[in-house]
Design an enzyme around this catalytic site. Structure first.
Site, PDB file in Angstrom:
ATOM      1  N   TYR A 112      61.055 -97.509  43.847  1.00  0.00           N
ATOM      2  CA  TYR A 112      60.807 -96.823  45.290  1.00  0.00           C
ATOM      3  C   TYR A 112      62.202 -96.750  45.897  1.00  0.00           C
ATOM      4  O   TYR A 112      62.121 -96.036  46.892  1.00  0.00           O
ATOM      5  CB  TYR A 112      59.932 -97.643  45.931  1.00  0.00           C
ATOM      6  CG  TYR A 112      58.332 -97.080  45.600  1.00  0.00           C
ATOM      7  CD1 TYR A 112      57.934 -96.134  45.756  1.00  0.00           C
ATOM      8  CD2 TYR A 112      57.561 -98.170  45.057  1.00  0.00           C
ATOM      9  CE1 TYR A 112      56.709 -95.462  45.398  1.00  0.00           C
ATOM     10  CE2 TYR A 112      56.265 -97.634  44.703  1.00  0.00           C
ATOM     11  CZ  TYR A 112      55.792 -96.611  44.966  1.00  0.00           C
ATOM     12  OH  TYR A 112      54.292 -95.944  44.519  1.00  0.00           O
ATOM     13  N   GLU A 198      42.374-111.288  24.586  1.00  0.00           N
ATOM     14  CA  GLU A 198      42.945-110.073  24.936  1.00  0.00           C
ATOM     15  C   GLU A 198      42.614-109.593  26.399  1.00  0.00           C
ATOM     16  O   GLU A 198      43.442-109.256  27.185  1.00  0.00           O
ATOM     17  CB  GLU A 198      42.542-109.148  24.093  1.00  0.00           C
ATOM     18  CG  GLU A 198      43.129-107.746  24.315  1.00  0.00           C
ATOM     19  CD  GLU A 198      42.412-106.725  23.495  1.00  0.00           C
ATOM     20  OE1 GLU A 198      41.662-106.894  22.413  1.00  0.00           O
ATOM     21  OE2 GLU A 198      42.408-105.365  23.791  1.00  0.00           O
ATOM     22  N   ASP A 250      40.196-107.792  20.376  1.00  0.00           N
ATOM     23  CA  ASP A 250      38.814-106.791  19.776  1.00  0.00           C
ATOM     24  C   ASP A 250      39.147-106.453  18.284  1.00  0.00           C
ATOM     25  O   ASP A 250      40.704-106.505  18.085  1.00  0.00           O
ATOM     26  CB  ASP A 250      39.020-105.611  20.799  1.00  0.00           C
ATOM     27  CG  ASP A 250      38.479-105.733  22.127  1.00  0.00           C
ATOM     28  OD1 ASP A 250      37.729-106.984  22.349  1.00  0.00           O
ATOM     29  OD2 ASP A 250      38.515-105.006  23.132  1.00  0.00           O
TER      30      ASP A 250
END
Lengths: 383, 483
Positions: A112, A198, A250
């Site tokens: 920013y 995860e 997964d």
């Protein structure tokens, strides 16, 4: 060059703080730039190139060496290079200020400060990486941090810049992983292992199931692709507590990729991989054959998309899989052959707490059995 | 040599006369006299006399001329007859003959006329006369334009006059003199390229040599005139001595106030082409070569390159207002000046690559001599970073808490150590950055090419690559180097 090295050695000997050395390096870099320009020489910024894997598993590559694998030369001749130098210098100026004033700033804060020039966060990330490589340091040395997104719970207590994190008092309550990992101290734990999951949903499932009450462990999640703080924190815990670490992801290409990032580090931060990777981590699941072993209904199995397949095929080429974890690679091949994927949550299809009460404990037991079997074999062999 | 129109033949005869003068060791005069015989008509007969005191001609120079034009058009009619009077230094007589260029029967083409004795006087010269049914002003305009262009070669030993007599009724006579050294004179020892540079400069300053002197309104300062030149040559091939190609390019910026001069600014450039010291139409291969030049790398964009029948016109797409580009190309054999008259010169093909090379050298010369000129769009883009880079580098110096480092940098920049203001540091760095960027821009293109990647496998991209630190792998690119 030799003179510069000697000056650096002199400075290291006389310097009191690591930040002083970095400030000295920034000044040397700036001085060299000014000297080049004053002598009508086009400056060239040499940045070491690092990689932690290549796509040629059969070759004798040096990917595991942590040494630079070449250099990039940024010059004022190519527009993309000039933009990169512009970004690099702007961030360097901010870093110089942070180090001089002993303040910290986030990657987002930096973005920013010049949003038009940086255009997106990843440009800043790349600039910070360039500076780390140039100055030969890690990101935290620049006093640049990222807003931590990792969570931790379990049998652990520690402090960070005066703040106490007493997870033990309520082991099933999530705590944010501290941003200033380098400031973490007084680590105390009675855990037997560290479980890395995860996803936050799995983390919350375990919290709801009071998993840590029945299992003396520490549970960590990076909530998807792990950030630097999460990986540094995990590395720190393993170094201090010497506990085994297991990873549950997964059964899909992304889960496997995340597992690899914990194990080997990311390509983009390959220059710092030695401080971020966790070679000890073991893959707990979910494996492709778990769907049969645990009788997952067909509707829980999703076909691999063409993008999944492309990603899997590309990952299979990574040299470190063949060289260091061939079994993981075999599992990945099975996933591709079967052509299906499933999420860890699918294991809850038979019972909500199946993951906490059956799956994870049985997997860990299996690991321990293999380990004890290896030990007894070793003892017998030794005898 | 075949001609399709009498006007074309006329200009050729004038050009040959100019060559004879150019090759003479003495100062020579070339006179062209146009005399209107019956002014009442729109297209009266114009008697043309082309005389020179050059090295002298021979009959063969004219025997090879052929005329294929019908001459029944509205704008010109000609009987095909030229009368030649000539003598060389070595001749004892002055020869007279007539040639009918329309005659197919070669035995009847030539009529020898009685010659005169020179009475032992040594001199040389040629006069060719012909009469064409043509508008005298059209012809005069073409010859005028021809001489205005010939002046670009700036051959100092030839004085040219063009006399136009409008017949007895008008009683008027116009004389035009074309003297190469009447403006910005050059020494006789000047090289061909020096002459070409000076000649084009005069041509630009005098708005195409239309004016007798420099246009003071447009060119108050010669700083606005930027000149670049380039020479390329062939190695000798088949004993023909090879070819030299000289190119001069002038970039002129004309003050906005003086834009009343209508010819001064234009996005169009007439490419002036000379072959063996004579104006010449450009070949298709040369035209192609001009089109294929990478003008963009000099910040120029071609709108079109058109063959305008005898000359080539380039139209620029993005030429800044009040700017003009003039280009002259001159090709001649290396063995100059032994090769002389156009009809006697050997056939040497102008190589397109030679033109490209010479034009590029001229553009590079312009860019090297004048900072900030002919910068490519790429270079302008890189220059646009200079202010920001300078600001940040000066920030790194001025925001440092190490005064010794600051003083060292000020010293490197050539600034005083005490009381240096940030604007001064910034300006100094910016100036140095621009010098370096311009320097890079002048380097041969080859060195700017991207080196091949050292690691082929570094290019493999895995789909779905999105780890938090891994984003933007290809956001930048750089030149990798082996170590």
């Amino acid at each position: 060059m030799e003179g510069k090295r000697e000056r650096e050695m002199d400075y290291k000997r006389s310097s009191k703080k690591p930040s002083d050395l970095l400030l000295w390096k920034i000044r040397e870099f700036t001085r060299a730039l000014v000297e080049d320009l004053s002598n009508r020489r086009s400056p060239e910024i040499l940045i070491d190139r690092f990689r932690n894997y290549c796509a040629n598993a059969k070759a004798n590559c040096s990917c595991s060496s942590d040494l630079p694998k070449g250099k990039e030369i940024l010059t004022l001749q190519k527009e993309s290079n000039v933009h990169r130098i512009d970004v690099l210098l702007r961030i360097l100026l901010i870093v110089q200020q942070l180090l001089q004033e002993n303040k910290h700033g986030s990657k987002r804060d930096i973005y920013y400060m010049h949003p038009t020039v940086f255009s997106e966060q990843k440009i800043v990330d790349q600039g910070i990486n360039d500076i780390c490589i140039l100055l030969g340091c890690s990101r935290h040395n620049l006093n640049v941090v990222s807003a931590g997104k990792g969570l931790v719970m379990g049998w652990l207590r520690f402090s960070e810049t005066g703040r106490n994190f007493d997870c033990i008092s309520r082991p099933c309550t999530a705590h944010h992983i501290p941003v200033y990992v380098e400031e973490v101290e007084d680590i105390v734990s009675v855990a037997q292992y560290i479980l890395v999951v995860e996803k936050e949903s799995v983390f919350q499932r375990l919290a709801n199931d009071q998993f840590c009450n029945t299992n003396h462990c520490i549970v960590i999640t990076g909530r998807g692709y792990p950030d630097v703080s999460t990986r540094r924190f995990l590395r720190l815990l393993i170094d201090i507590l010497c506990l085994p670490a297991y990873c549950l992801v997964d059964c899909d290409p992304y889960g496997f990729d995340i597992l690899c990032i914990y194990r080997f580090g990311s390509m983009q931060m390959a220059y710092d991989a030695k401080y971020l990777r966790v070679p000890e981590i073991q893959w707990l699941g979910a494996f492709p054959l778990d769907s049969e072993k645990y009788c997952l209904p067909k509707q829980c199995l999703l076909p691999l998309t063409s993008e999944d397949k492309r990603k899997t095929e590309a990952m299979l080429l990574r040299c470190y899989l063949q060289k260091e974890v061939p079994r993981w690679r075999l599992e990945l091949e099975v996933m591709l052959q079967r052509g299906v994927k499933f999420e860890v949550e699918a294991l809850s299809v038979h019972a909500l707490s199946f993951l906490s009460t059956e799956y994870i404990p049985s997997k860990i037991r299996a690991h321990l059995e293999i380990l004890s079997g290896d030990c007894s074999f070793a003892m017998k062999s030794g005898a | 040599m075949n001609f399709a129109s009498a006007r074309e033949l006329c200009l050729y005869l004038i050009s040959s006369a100019f060559q004879r003068c150019r090759l003479s060791d003495d100062l020579c005069r070339l006179s062209v006299i146009l005399k209107q015989s019956s002014p009442a008509s729109d297209h009266p007969v114009v008697q043309i006399s082309i005389s020179d005191t050059g090295i002298g001609s021979c009959l063969d120079d004219f025997r090879t001329l052929k005329f294929s034009g019908e001459s029944v058009g509205n704008d010109e009619q000609w009987d095909g007859v030229i009368s030649v009077t000539n003598t060389s230094v070595s001749d004892n007589e002055i020869y007279h003959y007539q040639l009918n260029l329309k005659e197919r029967d070669s035995a009847r083409r030539l009529t020898m006329l009685p010659s005169n004795s020179k009475n032992g006087v040594k001199f040389s010269g040629t006069e060719v006369c012909l009469s064409i049914f043509i508008s005298i002003n059209v012809l005069r305009g073409e010859i005028n334009r021809f001489f205005q262009k010939i002046l670009i070669l700036k051959i100092p030993s030839v004085a040219i006059e063009l006399v136009t007599e409008y017949g007895s009724l008008l009683g008027s006579k116009v004389e035009n003199l074309f003297l190469a050294n009447s403006f910005n004179p050059l020494p006789f020892s000047a090289s061909n390229l020096e002459r070409l540079k000076s000649g084009l400069e005069d041509y630009v300053l005098k708005h195409g040599n239309v004016l007798n002197k420099q246009c003071d309104l447009c060119f108050q300062s010669l700083e606005n005139l930027k000149i670049g030149s380039g020479t390329a040559s062939h190695a000798e091939r088949n004993g023909n001595g090879g070819l030299v190609m000289e190119v001069v390019i002038i970039l002129s910026e004309i003050s906005e106030r003086t834009s009343t001069c209508f010819t001064s600014c234009s996005a169009r450039t007439e490419v002036l082409y000379f072959r063996d010291f004579s104006t010449c139409s450009i070949s298709q291969s040369s035209l192609k070569a001009l089109t294929s030049i990478d003008w963009r790398s000099y910040g120029l964009t071609l709108e079109s390159v058109k063959d305008q029948g005898g000359y080539v016109e380039i139209e620029w797409e993005n030429l800044p207002p009040h700017t003009r580009i003039d280009i002259v190309l001159h090709a001649y054999p290396k063995q100059y000046p032994t090769v002389i008259i156009p009809s006697r010169r050997p056939k040497v093909q102008t190589d397109g690559n030679l033109i490209k090379k010479a034009v590029k050298l001229a553009l590079d010369d312009l860019r090297n001599k004048h900072a900030g000129v002919l910068l490519s769009a790429h270079s302008l883009k890189i220059r646009s970073y200079a202010p920001d880079l300078a600001k940040t580098i000066s920030g790194l110096i001025l925001c440092s808490n190490d005064p010794d480092f600051q003083h060292e940098c000020f010293s490197l920049l050539g600034l005083q150590s005490q009381g240096v203001e940030s604007e001064i540091v910034e300006a100094s760095i910016k100036e140095k950055l621009l010098v370096v960027i311009d320097m890079n821009n002048r380097k041969p293109q080859k060195s700017k090419e991207v080196a091949p990647f050292l690691f082929e496998d570094d290019h493999f991209n895995e789909p779905g690559f999105q780890d938090e630190e891994c984003e933007g792998e290809d956001a930048f690119s750089a030149t990798p180097m082996d170590i």
